[in-house]
Design an enzyme around this catalytic site. Structure first.
Site, PDB file in Angstrom:
ATOM      1  N   LYS A  69      70.501 -52.671  26.441  1.00 49.40           N
ATOM      2  CA  LYS A  69      69.493 -51.717  26.455  1.00 49.40           C
ATOM      3  C   LYS A  69      69.723 -50.041  26.939  1.00 49.40           C
ATOM      4  O   LYS A  69      69.399 -49.566  26.568  1.00 49.40           O
ATOM      5  CB  LYS A  69      67.718 -51.653  27.461  1.00 49.40           C
ATOM      6  CG  LYS A  69      67.008 -53.104  26.832  1.00 49.40           C
ATOM      7  CD  LYS A  69      66.050 -53.100  27.394  1.00 49.40           C
ATOM      8  CE  LYS A  69      65.533 -54.490  28.374  1.00 49.40           C
ATOM      9  NZ  LYS A  69      65.051 -54.576  28.952  1.00 49.40           N
TER      10      LYS A  69
ATOM     11  N   ASP B 244      81.857 -50.692  33.945  1.00 50.38           N
ATOM     12  CA  ASP B 244      81.960 -50.528  35.314  1.00 50.38           C
ATOM     13  C   ASP B 244      82.500 -51.680  35.611  1.00 50.38           C
ATOM     14  O   ASP B 244      83.857 -51.825  35.536  1.00 50.38           O
ATOM     15  CB  ASP B 244      79.828 -51.276  35.266  1.00 50.38           C
ATOM     16  CG  ASP B 244      80.178 -51.495  36.636  1.00 50.38           C
ATOM     17  OD1 ASP B 244      81.031 -51.424  37.892  1.00 50.38           O
ATOM     18  OD2 ASP B 244      78.832 -50.150  37.809  1.00 50.38           O
TER      19      ASP B 244
ATOM     20  N   LYS C 255      83.686 -45.331  35.165  1.00 52.17           N
ATOM     21  CA  LYS C 255      83.258 -46.493  36.587  1.00 52.17           C
ATOM     22  C   LYS C 255      84.690 -47.117  36.658  1.00 52.17           C
ATOM     23  O   LYS C 255      84.732 -48.437  37.453  1.00 52.17           O
ATOM     24  CB  LYS C 255      82.244 -47.044  37.408  1.00 52.17           C
ATOM     25  CG  LYS C 255      81.162 -45.951  37.625  1.00 52.17           C
ATOM     26  CD  LYS C 255      79.839 -47.582  38.522  1.00 52.17           C
ATOM     27  CE  LYS C 255      79.211 -46.756  38.980  1.00 52.17           C
ATOM     28  NZ  LYS C 255      77.991 -47.646  39.198  1.00 52.17           N
TER      29      LYS C 255
ATOM     30  N   ASP D 242      69.167 -48.460  34.330  1.00 53.95           N
ATOM     31  CA  ASP D 242      68.478 -48.980  34.646  1.00 53.95           C
ATOM     32  C   ASP D 242      68.705 -49.320  36.640  1.00 53.95           C
ATOM     33  O   ASP D 242      69.459 -49.773  36.810  1.00 53.95           O
ATOM     34  CB  ASP D 242      67.667 -50.148  34.718  1.00 53.95           C
ATOM     35  CG  ASP D 242      67.960 -51.057  34.836  1.00 53.95           C
ATOM     36  OD1 ASP D 242      69.423 -51.169  33.741  1.00 53.95           O
ATOM     37  OD2 ASP D 242      68.225 -51.922  34.737  1.00 53.95           O
TER      38      ASP D 242
HETATM   39  C1  PRP Z   1      74.841 -52.276  31.463  1.00 54.96           C
HETATM   40  C2  PRP Z   1      75.126 -51.100  30.978  1.00 54.96           C
HETATM   41  C3  PRP Z   1      76.152 -51.875  30.513  1.00 54.96           C
HETATM   42  C4  PRP Z   1      76.945 -52.585  31.464  1.00 54.96           C
HETATM   43  C5  PRP Z   1      78.015 -52.441  31.598  1.00 54.96           C
HETATM   44  O1  PRP Z   1      73.912 -53.350  31.238  1.00 54.96           O
HETATM   45  O2  PRP Z   1      74.558 -50.855  30.402  1.00 54.96           O
HETATM   46  O3  PRP Z   1      76.117 -52.858  29.406  1.00 54.96           O
HETATM   47  O4  PRP Z   1      76.154 -53.210  31.851  1.00 54.96           O
HETATM   48  O5  PRP Z   1      78.651 -53.088  32.990  1.00 54.96           O
HETATM   49  P1  PRP Z   1      80.457 -53.983  33.308  1.00 54.96           P
HETATM   50  O6  PRP Z   1      80.967 -53.463  32.611  1.00 54.96           O
HETATM   51  O7  PRP Z   1      80.106 -54.486  34.531  1.00 54.96           O
HETATM   52  O8  PRP Z   1      79.746 -55.137  31.734  1.00 54.96           O
HETATM   53  P2  PRP Z   1      73.302 -54.717  32.002  1.00 54.96           P
HETATM   54  O9  PRP Z   1      73.488 -56.204  31.917  1.00 54.96           O
HETATM   55  O10 PRP Z   1      71.772 -53.652  33.019  1.00 54.96           O
HETATM   56  O11 PRP Z   1      71.849 -54.385  30.516  1.00 54.96           O
HETATM   57  P3  PRP Z   1      70.946 -53.380  30.548  1.00 54.96           P
HETATM   58  O12 PRP Z   1      71.646 -52.046  29.573  1.00 54.96           O
HETATM   59  O13 PRP Z   1      70.022 -53.561  29.947  1.00 54.96           O
HETATM   60  O14 PRP Z   1      70.806 -52.380  31.540  1.00 54.96           O
END
Ligand code: PRP
Length: 181
Positions: free
Chosen positions: A44, A104, A132, A160
Site C-alpha cells: 500500500k 529498505d 535507505k 506506515d
Molecule cells: C514497505 C514499503 C516497501 C517495502 C520496502 O512495504 O512499502 O514496499 O516495505 O521494504 P524492504 O526493502 O525492506 O522490503 P510493507 O511490506 O511494509 O507493506 P505496505 O506497503 O503495505 O506498508
C-alpha cells in the site's frame, strides 16, 4: 505536525518538487517508447507517490497494482515479502515502471524484479521516493530515488507504522517511543 512525530523530513511542497523531478526523469527515459509503459504501484505504501508521479508524467502510461507485504505490524521486515494481491495486466513484452515508496532491506524489490523479469517484461525501471542504503540486506537499488535517508523510521504520504499515519500529507520521523514500546 502529528504529535507522534519527532520532525518532518518532507513537506507537501518538497514532495511536489520530488514528484515533478521523478516524472521528468521518467519522461526522458521513455521519450522514444513506441507503446505506453506499464506503471505498477507496490501497495500500500506507494499509493500516493504513484498517483502523483503518473499524473505528473507527460508520457502516457497504463497503470496496475500489486499488494506486497513483509512488515505487517512490525518495524522489522520478515524478509519474505508476501504477495497479497497480484497484477491484473500481463507484463510480457512491456516496459515496466515499478513505483515504490521506500527501498529498505531490498527484499521487496528483489521479489518484484524476479517476478516481473520472470514473466517476460521487456524492461524494468524502479523509481522510489526514499532509499535507505545503509539498511540494505540484499544487493539491489532503484534506478532513480528521490531522497536518501538514514535509519530513521519514516511515516506519512503512504508510509506506515502498524497501518497508521499513511494519510498524513507530509513525511516525518516517528518518535522512537512509539515503535519501541
Ligand atoms: C514497505 C514499503 C516497501 C517495502 C520496502 O512495504 O512499502 O514496499 O516495505 O521494504 P524492504 O526493502 O525492506 O522490503 P510493507 O511490506 O511494509 O507493506 P505496505 O506497503 O503495505 O506498508
Amino acid at each position: 505536525m502529528d504529535k507522534d512525530l519527532a520532525s518532518i523530513v518532507l513537506t507537501e511542497e518538497q514532495i511536489t518538487q520530488k514528484v515533478n523531478a521523478a516524472a521528468a526523469w521518467l519522461d526522458e527515459r521513455f521519450k522514444d517508447a513506441l507503446t505506453p509503459p506499464l506503471a505498477i504501484s507496490v501497495l500500500k505504501g506507494s499509493v500516493f507517490f504513484f498517483c502523483d508521479v503518473v499524473r505528473a508524467m507527460k508520457t502516457k502510461t497504463q497503470i496496475d497494482f500489486m499488494t506486497v507485504s513483509s512488515y505487517g505490524n512490525s518495524a522489522e521486515t520478515s524478509g519474505v515479502p508476501k504477495i497479497v494481491m497480484d497484477l491484473s495486466a500481463s507484463v510480457h513484452g512491456r516496459d515496466v515502471i515499478l513505483i515504490e515508496d521506500i527501498v529498505d532491506s531490498g527484499h521487496t524489490l528483489v521479489r518484484m524484479k524476479d517476478l516481473i523479469i520472470g514473466r517476460g517484461a521487456k524492461s524494468f525501471t524502479v523509481v522510489a521516493l526514499f532509499d535507505k542504503p545503509a539498511r540494505r540486506q540484499v544487493d539491489i537499488k532503484a534506478d532513480y530515488s528521490c531522497f536518501e535517508t538514514g535509519d530513521e523510521f519514516l511515516v506519512g504520504y503512504g508510509l506506515d507504522y502498524a497501518q497508521q499515519y499513511r494519510t498524513l500529507p507530509y513525511v516525518g520521523i516517528l518518535k522512537r517511543e512509539i515503535y519501541e514500546k
